[in-house]
Design an enzyme around this catalytic site. Sequence first.
Site, mmCIF file in Angstrom:
data_model
loop_
_atom_site.group_PDB
_atom_site.id
_atom_site.type_symbol
_atom_site.label_atom_id
_atom_site.label_comp_id
_atom_site.label_asym_id
_atom_site.label_seq_id
_atom_site.Cartn_x
_atom_site.Cartn_y
_atom_site.Cartn_z
ATOM 1 N N ILE A 97 0.900 -1.143 0.000
ATOM 2 C CA ILE A 97 0.000 0.000 0.000
ATOM 3 C C ILE A 97 0.938 1.191 0.000
ATOM 4 O O ILE A 97 1.573 1.488 1.007
ATOM 5 C CB ILE A 97 -0.935 0.044 1.231
ATOM 6 C CG1 ILE A 97 -1.924 -1.121 1.220
ATOM 7 C CG2 ILE A 97 -1.691 1.383 1.262
ATOM 8 C CD1 ILE A 97 -2.885 -1.139 2.402
ATOM 9 N N TYR A 98 1.077 1.815 -1.145
ATOM 10 C CA TYR A 98 1.997 2.946 -1.304
ATOM 11 C C TYR A 98 1.198 4.204 -1.600
ATOM 12 O O TYR A 98 0.362 4.205 -2.511
ATOM 13 C CB TYR A 98 2.974 2.687 -2.456
ATOM 14 C CG TYR A 98 4.100 1.731 -2.134
ATOM 15 C CD1 TYR A 98 4.211 1.090 -0.915
ATOM 16 C CD2 TYR A 98 5.080 1.471 -3.072
ATOM 17 C CE1 TYR A 98 5.264 0.234 -0.633
ATOM 18 C CE2 TYR A 98 6.138 0.616 -2.807
ATOM 19 C CZ TYR A 98 6.215 -0.001 -1.582
ATOM 20 O OH TYR A 98 7.260 -0.849 -1.313
ATOM 21 N N GLY A 109 -4.500 5.688 2.129
ATOM 22 C CA GLY A 109 -4.101 4.345 2.556
ATOM 23 C C GLY A 109 -5.296 3.546 3.056
ATOM 24 O O GLY A 109 -5.406 2.347 2.784
ATOM 25 N N ASN A 136 8.957 0.433 11.244
ATOM 26 C CA ASN A 136 7.991 1.303 10.580
ATOM 27 C C ASN A 136 6.741 1.394 11.470
ATOM 28 O O ASN A 136 5.689 0.831 11.161
ATOM 29 C CB ASN A 136 7.642 0.766 9.189
ATOM 30 C CG ASN A 136 6.846 1.747 8.359
ATOM 31 O OD1 ASN A 136 6.337 2.739 8.857
ATOM 32 N ND2 ASN A 136 6.720 1.456 7.075
ATOM 33 N N TYR A 143 -1.997 -0.935 10.526
ATOM 34 C CA TYR A 143 -2.524 -2.291 10.382
ATOM 35 C C TYR A 143 -3.184 -2.775 11.666
ATOM 36 O O TYR A 143 -4.241 -3.428 11.617
ATOM 37 C CB TYR A 143 -1.436 -3.243 9.892
ATOM 38 C CG TYR A 143 -1.027 -2.924 8.475
ATOM 39 C CD1 TYR A 143 -1.953 -2.985 7.436
ATOM 40 C CD2 TYR A 143 0.266 -2.517 8.168
ATOM 41 C CE1 TYR A 143 -1.605 -2.659 6.135
ATOM 42 C CE2 TYR A 143 0.627 -2.195 6.872
ATOM 43 C CZ TYR A 143 -0.316 -2.270 5.866
ATOM 44 O OH TYR A 143 0.019 -1.943 4.584
ATOM 45 N N LYS A 145 -4.724 -0.928 13.834
ATOM 46 C CA LYS A 145 -5.996 -0.206 13.871
ATOM 47 C C LYS A 145 -7.041 -0.897 12.996
ATOM 48 O O LYS A 145 -8.238 -0.860 13.292
ATOM 49 C CB LYS A 145 -5.781 1.237 13.408
ATOM 50 C CG LYS A 145 -7.049 2.088 13.388
ATOM 51 C CD LYS A 145 -6.786 3.442 12.783
ATOM 52 C CE LYS A 145 -6.803 3.295 11.294
ATOM 53 N NZ LYS A 145 -7.077 4.441 10.501
#
Length: 173
Positions: A97-98, A109, A136, A143, A145
């Site tokens: 997911i960029y 996102g 990160n 993720y 969340k």
Amino acid sequence: MDGITIRKATADDLATILLIGRQTFFETFAPHNTATNMQRYLEESFSDEKVRGELNNPESFFFVATEGTKPVGYLKLNTGKAQTEAQDDTALEIERIYVSSDYHGKKVGQLLYEKALETALALGKSYLWLGVWEHNPRAIRFYEKNGFVAFSQHIFSMGEEEQTDIMMKKTLS
């Protein structure tokens, strides 16, 4: 987010995916890696040939996020043998997911993640999984969340350096 649309990518999106992929990866990880390792990774992982092959793989799915006609992010999903690490047939991997840095915090996102979830449910998958770099914290919080939990770890090769990714998954059924 108003004005952001998500659409399935086609082979015509190669240049867009390469540009967003290279820029986003560089912005996110260059401060934490050597220039040599970064250049090597970008050349290998974001070559025209490699990404063209991924776009044409029937077991991979790409989606592009746009604001108007401006591409602002993309999503890459893998199933079956396209998964970067062996999982079963009930899994769908979120490989990327960029989101362009100027769109961070604008829910792009989240919209891409929701497309991943929608795709997994449409394909009848039991769970989503991914690997996220242990250093990160922003991505890990995102993720978590969204209901992902850590279940393992694996090594991610960044040029000549080995780094640890936390493997996370979300059960769907």
